[in-house]
Design a protein around this motif. Structure first.
Motif, PDB file in Angstrom:
ATOM      1  N   THR A 228       0.819  -1.213   0.000  1.00 10.50           N
ATOM      2  CA  THR A 228       0.000   0.000   0.000  1.00 10.50           C
ATOM      3  C   THR A 228       0.850   1.258   0.000  1.00 10.50           C
ATOM      4  O   THR A 228       0.381   2.330  -0.414  1.00 10.50           O
ATOM      5  N   THR A 229       2.111   1.144   0.448  1.00  7.50           N
ATOM      6  CA  THR A 229       2.981   2.322   0.436  1.00  7.50           C
ATOM      7  C   THR A 229       3.191   2.880  -0.972  1.00  7.50           C
ATOM      8  O   THR A 229       3.612   4.031  -1.125  1.00  7.50           O
ATOM      9  N   SER A 230       2.915   2.079  -1.991  1.00  2.72           N
ATOM     10  CA  SER A 230       3.048   2.580  -3.362  1.00  2.72           C
ATOM     11  C   SER A 230       2.030   3.671  -3.673  1.00  2.72           C
ATOM     12  O   SER A 230       2.152   4.365  -4.692  1.00  2.72           O
ATOM     13  N   LEU A 231       1.028   3.849  -2.794  1.00  2.00           N
ATOM     14  CA  LEU A 231       0.003   4.865  -3.023  1.00  2.00           C
ATOM     15  C   LEU A 231       0.353   6.212  -2.410  1.00  2.00           C
ATOM     16  O   LEU A 231      -0.422   7.163  -2.559  1.00  2.00           O
ATOM     17  N   VAL A 232       1.496   6.309  -1.709  1.00  2.00           N
ATOM     18  CA  VAL A 232       1.827   7.575  -1.052  1.00  2.00           C
ATOM     19  C   VAL A 232       2.150   8.665  -2.066  1.00  2.00           C
ATOM     20  O   VAL A 232       2.332   9.825  -1.683  1.00  2.00           O
ATOM     21  N   THR A 233       2.232   8.312  -3.328  1.00  2.00           N
ATOM     22  CA  THR A 233       2.398   9.349  -4.352  1.00  2.00           C
ATOM     23  C   THR A 233       1.220  10.313  -4.363  1.00  2.00           C
ATOM     24  O   THR A 233       1.323  11.420  -4.889  1.00  2.00           O
ATOM     25  N   ALA A 234       0.091   9.916  -3.754  1.00  2.00           N
ATOM     26  CA  ALA A 234      -1.070  10.801  -3.667  1.00  2.00           C
ATOM     27  C   ALA A 234      -0.868  11.914  -2.655  1.00  2.00           C
ATOM     28  O   ALA A 234      -1.604  12.896  -2.651  1.00  2.00           O
ATOM     29  N   VAL A 235       0.134  11.816  -1.772  1.00  2.00           N
ATOM     30  CA  VAL A 235       0.299  12.815  -0.705  1.00  2.00           C
ATOM     31  C   VAL A 235       0.711  14.199  -1.222  1.00  2.00           C
ATOM     32  O   VAL A 235       0.107  15.200  -0.760  1.00  2.00           O
ATOM     33  N   PRO A 236       1.768  14.414  -2.010  1.00  2.00           N
ATOM     34  CA  PRO A 236       2.580  13.441  -2.725  1.00  2.00           C
ATOM     35  C   PRO A 236       3.944  13.235  -2.048  1.00  2.00           C
ATOM     36  O   PRO A 236       4.618  14.189  -1.672  1.00  2.00           O
ATOM     37  N   PHE A 237       4.327  11.954  -1.916  1.00  2.00           N
ATOM     38  CA  PHE A 237       5.660  11.577  -1.466  1.00  2.00           C
ATOM     39  C   PHE A 237       6.224  10.634  -2.510  1.00  2.00           C
ATOM     40  O   PHE A 237       5.638   9.585  -2.786  1.00  2.00           O
ATOM     41  N   THR A 238       7.357  11.002  -3.114  1.00  2.00           N
ATOM     42  CA  THR A 238       7.864  10.278  -4.282  1.00  2.00           C
ATOM     43  C   THR A 238       9.215   9.619  -4.049  1.00  2.00           C
ATOM     44  O   THR A 238       9.854   9.192  -5.006  1.00  2.00           O
TER      45      THR A 238
END
Length: 336
Positions: A228-238
């Motif tokens: 699920t950490t792959s979704l942190v791009t929504a924060v966005p954290f890249t």
């Protein structure tokens, strides 16, 4: 009722059974077809699909950016799960509280965070510095004593951890509650009768038994959190693993090899977590899988004749098939 022939011959002894294994030819055919399909698929990937570009996979598999992204992914997983477990235990206890207000607050929390997608929640957490530009501390309806800039106080890494942890806590609360309910109420009553307090009852009696139920789904949640950490791009954290491979693919125009690189890293970490989960389950399942041995007969099983049939004083009666029948009287359990 056991009977004997008129000549007094004893019945034949037991004979050994020769079991013939049932053949399943279609199973062999199905397994062979599966092996052929897998072999053809692997051959096609290795030689017929240049888009996979395996040399590119080997080039970036241990690239510094990829390794750093994997480290950030692991940090996100560990920090989020620690917060989620602590918060989940608290919410599970609140759900069982006799106070209706406390129980209602816990129920609303579960309803909110389980009812909305985690990606949507992460987007909202990414907008927190925009919605709340500053955090003011002081007496209500008066001028703030301390004013903190939200963007400086909460980094995107911190916001990603908060978003993941709050969402996961809702699921951990139900897992913990199910584990607590799996322990018989008599265990709690016995602890109270022995004079144990609430803390000792939970830590030494209830939780050790509930962990057998809690550990397996918790291990699954840890593995799920890693992905699920792959979704942190929504924060966005890249800076996580998925974000770093996407940045490299945007430069090399090779998205498929970079996706394979990320998948290999996810599979490696997941495999390590699965091994740890196995040993945790084995530790907390001590004594559960042990069962007493099946009682074996003290004498060899064989044909047993009717008591009194060899006694010449016992009256017998002929039957239509030429056999003799012993009447119920003058036998143990029979009439007079």
């Amino acid at each position: 009722m056991t009977s004997h022939s008129a000549g007094g011959d004893s019945p034949p002894g037991p004979q050994s059974i020769q079991a013939i294994r049932l053949r399943h030819p279609w199973r062999t055919v199905f397994a062979t077809v599966l092996i052929i399909i897998v072999a053809l698929f692997l051959y096609d990937m290795a030689f017929n699909r240049p888009v996979y570009n395996w040399s590119e996979v080997g080039k970036y598999l241990f690239d510094t950016r990829i390794v750093t992204g994997a480290w950030y992914t692991l940090q996100l997983t560990v920090y989020s799960m620690i917060i989620a477990i602590v918060l989940g235990v608290s919410i599970a206890v609140m759900r069982q509280s006799p106070n209706p207000v406390v129980a209602a607050v816990a129920w609303v929390y579960l309803w909110l965070f389980r009812g909305t997608p985690v990606y949507v929640q992460l987007v909202f957490w990414g907008l927190v510095p925009t919605i709340y530009k500053s955090i003011d501390l002081g007496i209500p309806f008066t001028e703030a004593i301390v004013s903190l800039n939200t963007k400086d106080l909460l980094s995107y890494f911190t916001l990603a951890i908060i978003g993941l942890a709050l969402n996961e806590a809702a699921y951990m609360a139900e897992i913990v509650r199910a584990g607590l309910l799996s322990v018989d109420k008599g265990q709690n009553e016995a602890s109270i009768a022995l004079g144990l307090g609430w803390w000792h009852t939970m830590s030494r009696v209830i939780l050790p038994q509930a962990m057998r139920v809690i550990i397996p789904p918790t291990g699954n949640e840890v593995i799920s959190m890693l992905k699920t950490t792959s979704l942190v791009t929504a924060v966005p954290f890249t800076l996580d693993l998925y974000g770093r491979q996407r940045d490299i693919a945007a430069v090399t125009y090779q998205p498929v090899p970079m996706l394979i690189v990320a998948s290999l890293w996810y599979l490696t970490v997941t495999s390590i977590l699965m091994v740890g989960q196995y040993y945790l389950e084995k530790h907390f399942a001590k004594g559960v899988e042990q069962r007493p041995d099946v009682m074996k007969p003290t004498v060899e099983t064989q044909a047993i004749g009717v008591v009194g049939t060899d006694d010449p004083t016992t009256p017998t009666y002929p039957s239509g098939g030429g056999e003799t029948i012993v009447p119920p009287h003058n036998r143990p359990g029979g009439g007079a």
